[in-house]
Design an enzyme around this catalytic site. Structure first.
Site, PDB file in Angstrom:
ATOM      1  N   GLU A  76      -3.738  -0.110  -0.732  1.00 43.59           N
ATOM      2  CA  GLU A  76      -3.131  -1.229  -0.002  1.00 43.59           C
ATOM      3  C   GLU A  76      -2.810  -2.412  -0.920  1.00 43.59           C
ATOM      4  O   GLU A  76      -1.753  -3.036  -0.782  1.00 43.59           O
ATOM      5  CB  GLU A  76      -4.080  -1.693   1.113  1.00 43.59           C
ATOM      6  N   ASP A  77      -3.705  -2.719  -1.871  1.00 42.13           N
ATOM      7  CA  ASP A  77      -3.601  -3.986  -2.601  1.00 42.13           C
ATOM      8  C   ASP A  77      -3.210  -3.856  -4.073  1.00 42.13           C
ATOM      9  O   ASP A  77      -3.065  -4.867  -4.753  1.00 42.13           O
ATOM     10  CB  ASP A  77      -4.950  -4.737  -2.527  1.00 42.13           C
TER      11      ASP A  77
END
Length: 711
Positions: A76-77
């Protein structure tokens, strides 16, 4: 930040055969991916995944779960991808990381409809591999432990989400320690003063009575030693939020709350559990109705324990839980115990529940819900409820939420049994159907051919299965009645414009309103889900709009400035011809009230908000809704005659709702669209003259005005 060697040492303590190199590789990869990223506290971001992994080691979870925790934010990051993680760490871990990522992207706090859909996605993700929710719960726990670095509004949002969703979910999975900590951390954000007051009371109590926990623990150990029972005894004060909830539920102050201490006795065998129970009850007086045997009747998440409440030192009530070490492991880890390791091998705990069966049992009841509201209701019932165990006369056991009734029990056996239920015997005695069942009771359901579910059952039952089945049965039963009522309402509405409600006209209206067929259209009219005005306008828009020389709605009120808009007060529903006054409401223009409206008393000290108004002279259209409450005899054709009578007076019924049904009369609320006060008087006079109408009243509700003003 926890060093990789320290993390590996934590895993090795319960799993000496751990793949240390793989954990080290995941640690290094995660640190590299998150390099340069910072948390709001100013710490390196990678401190968070490592802390999540450390929390999961407390549950003695497998290597795959620990590695997933280290990598759970990478997709996600960071620039990491599913394919890269699969290549480096294998398909199992890649799917787990991807599952956690998808969980993170579900926005659980939103509108009801969207929230219901997101819960479906949550359970879908859980059903593939329950370990993703274990990582997500640990992730939320660490975020709540470090929440003070967030903005105040973000803290409140996360705390509410934790209290509403993640804490109950942890409890439902059997991870009671995590539920309690999540609740208390959220409580600290949402009500810091309340939590601080509980802690202050504890300090005062300890100063006044000394270390009660140590004294009672010592007494219990002495009793068990005298009975030759080998066991460990632990005591603790309950969490501040748990005490706060008890105070609110029992409506008692702290000083009157007795069971604020809890004790656990961990024995060597199941038989010792019952021997320990006997020793405790022999020394201290048991509180009636507070004994639960979750060993012979375990919870669906595998929880087993004996629960009792006794009057301890100085008459203080204390809760006691008695269980074996294996039962305790499940009580601490819940469903997560399935993956727990001990001495390098997967723990063969006979009490650990199969996660696949657990999630299947949790989700199967949600699949039957026909709409979002029913689904959300079922979710909340399942996640927030404790359970009771009741028996059929043949000895079959059914698990029900606390507060369940014989009707719930009947539906748990079979939908057909529930629908035909006319009575029940509990422990051999006939009881009302609204009786709340207790643990261990025997329930005998009495059925009768021809019986159908009653509308009042909706407010009696507790289970989502029963509510869904009753609603479906009522919909099916009411459909014919709604179709007949809808046909009569349509006939009156069309006759008002000189037309007939033919099948062709109704089919045309259904097509224009995107409704499946004529019968469905009539059912929707009868159930007040659409108005006859909408139906008439769909077929004859020109005739429906033709008002002659009437006063349009936008210029109906005189006395407003050009920049001011108005709306009628829902509390008094003023109509043309009545004396009126306006009250300015910030952001809402002017709210028009009848001069005798009870709500106006609230504004006596605010003369600057009053606006002198009057209705425009001339004929007004039939668009002003007034609510009437009618009491009518329960006889064939009465409602049809009332609808005809109202139609003859050129009024339109825009809504109709039964609020009380008795064998001899009905009470109903009816919304009528009228022109003015003379039109209202003409309709009410005609209704009062009807012999089958016992009472007609104009319904005015100041509470509706208060609610509207607060919007």
């Amino acid at each position: 930040m926890i060093a990789v060697d320290d993390l590996i040492a934590l895993v090795r303590s319960y799993n000496p055969k751990t793949d240390e190199e793989k954990i080290k590789a995941a640690y290094d990869y995660g640190r590299q991916m998150h390099d340069g990223q910072m948390r709001q506290s100013g710490e390196p971001y990678f401190t968070h995944p490592v802390s999540v992994a450390a929390i999961l080691t407390e549950q003695r979870l497998d290597d795959a779960t620990i590695i997933t925790a280290l990598l759970h934010d990478t997709i996600e990051d960071t620039r990491a991808s599913y394919s890269e993680i699969e290549k480096l760490f294998g398909k199992e871990i890649a799917e787990l990381v991807d599952g956690v990522t998808k969980l993170t992207n579900i926005q659980l706090t939103s509108t009801e409809t969207k929230q219901a859909e997101n819960f479906r996605k949550l359970f879908m993700a859980m059903s593939k591999d329950l370990r993703v929710i274990l990582v997500k719960l640990a992730d939320r726990l660490h975020n709540m432990r470090t929440i003070r670095a967030m903005r105040a509004e973000k803290q409140a949002q996360k705390a509410r989400e934790t209290m509403d969703i993640f804490a109950p979910l942890a409890g439902r999975m059997g991870m009671q320690w995590m539920r309690e900590e999540l609740e208390d951390l959220a409580f600290k954000v949402l009500n810091p003063e309340g939590r601080a007051s509980i802690i202050r009371r504890f300090i005062t109590l300890q100063r006044e009575s000394g270390d009660v926990i140590h004294k009672i623990t010592s007494d219990m150990r002495d009793e068990l030693e005298e009975a030759d029972i080998e066991a460990d005894v632990f005591g603790r004060a309950k969490k501040p939020y748990s005490i706060w909830r008890k105070m609110r539920e029992k409506e008692q102050g702290f000083s009157r709350l007795s069971d604020i201490y809890g004790f656990r006795i961990i024995t060597q065998s199941e038989s010792d559990c019952y021997r320990a129970l006997g020793a405790i009850h022999q020394r201290w007086r048991a509180v009636p109705g507070r004994f639960k045997d979750y060993i012979s009747q375990p919870k669906s998440n595998g929880y087993r324990s004996l629960h009792t409440t006794v009057s301890g030192r100085d008459g203080k009530r204390v809760e006691v839980q008695i269980r074996t070490r294996q039962m305790h492991d499940v009580a601490e880890s819940g469903v997560a115990a399935h993956w727990s390791y001990r001495d390098g091998v997967r723990s063969e705990n006979p009490f650990a529940v199969d996660p696949a069966k657990w999630i299947a049992g949790l989700t199967e009841r949600f699949e039957a819900a026909e709409d979002h509201d029913e689904f959300m209701e079922a979710v909340k019932l399942e996640m927030y409820s404790d359970q009771v165990f009741c028996f059929t006369p043949k000895g079959d056991v059914f698990k029900l939420p606390r507060g369940a009734t014989p009707i719930d029990f009947a539906y748990a056996i079979h939908t057909r049994i529930g629908g035909s239920c006319v009575g029940a015997k509990v422990d051999g005695l006939r009881v009302p159907l609204w009786t709340r069942l207790k643990n261990g009771q025997s329930v005998d359901i009495i059925t009768a051919e021809g019986q159908t579910p009653q509308a009042t059952w909706i407010d009696i039952v507790k289970t989502g299965k029963a509510k869904s089945a009753i609603r479906k049965a009522l919909r099916d039963e009411d459909r014919d009645r709604f179709v007949k009522l809808g046909r009569e309402l349509a006939r009156v509405a069309f006759s008002n414009i000189g037309k007939r409600a033919t099948d062709k006209a109704l089919e045309t209206a259904a097509r224009h309103l995107a409704i499946s067929d004529r019968e469905e259209l009539l059912a929707l009219i009868g159930s007040a889900e659409i108005t006859t005005r909408q139906v008439v306008e769909a077929v004859y828009p020109a005739l429906a709009d033709k008002q002659g020389d009437v006063v349009s709605k936008d210029r109906a009120v005189v006395g407003l400035r050009p920049d001011q808009s108005f709306r009628r007060g829902p509390c008094c529903q003023p109509v043309p011809g009545e004396r009126i006054v306006g009250i300015t409401v910030r952001g809402q223009g002017v709210v028009v009230h009848a001069i005798d409206c009870a709500k106006l008393a609230e504004f006596e000290e605010q003369p600057e908000r009053w606006v002198d108004l009057r209705w425009h002279e001339g004929p007004h259209p039939e668009i002003y809704t007034v609510t009437l409450e009618l009491t009518i005899t329960n006889d064939a054709g009465v409602l049809g005659r009332i609808c005809t009578l109202i139609g003859e007076k050129k009024a339109n019924i825009s809504n109709l709702n039964f609020i009380d049904r008795k064998p001899d009369y009905y009470r109903l609320i009816m919304d009528l669209d009228l022109r003015d006060i003379e039109h209202l008087h003409a309709v009410m006079t005609a209704l009062e003259a009807e012999t089958d109408i016992a009472a007609v009243d104009r319904l005015r509700d100041p509470g509706r005005g208060l609610a509207a003003a607060a919007e």
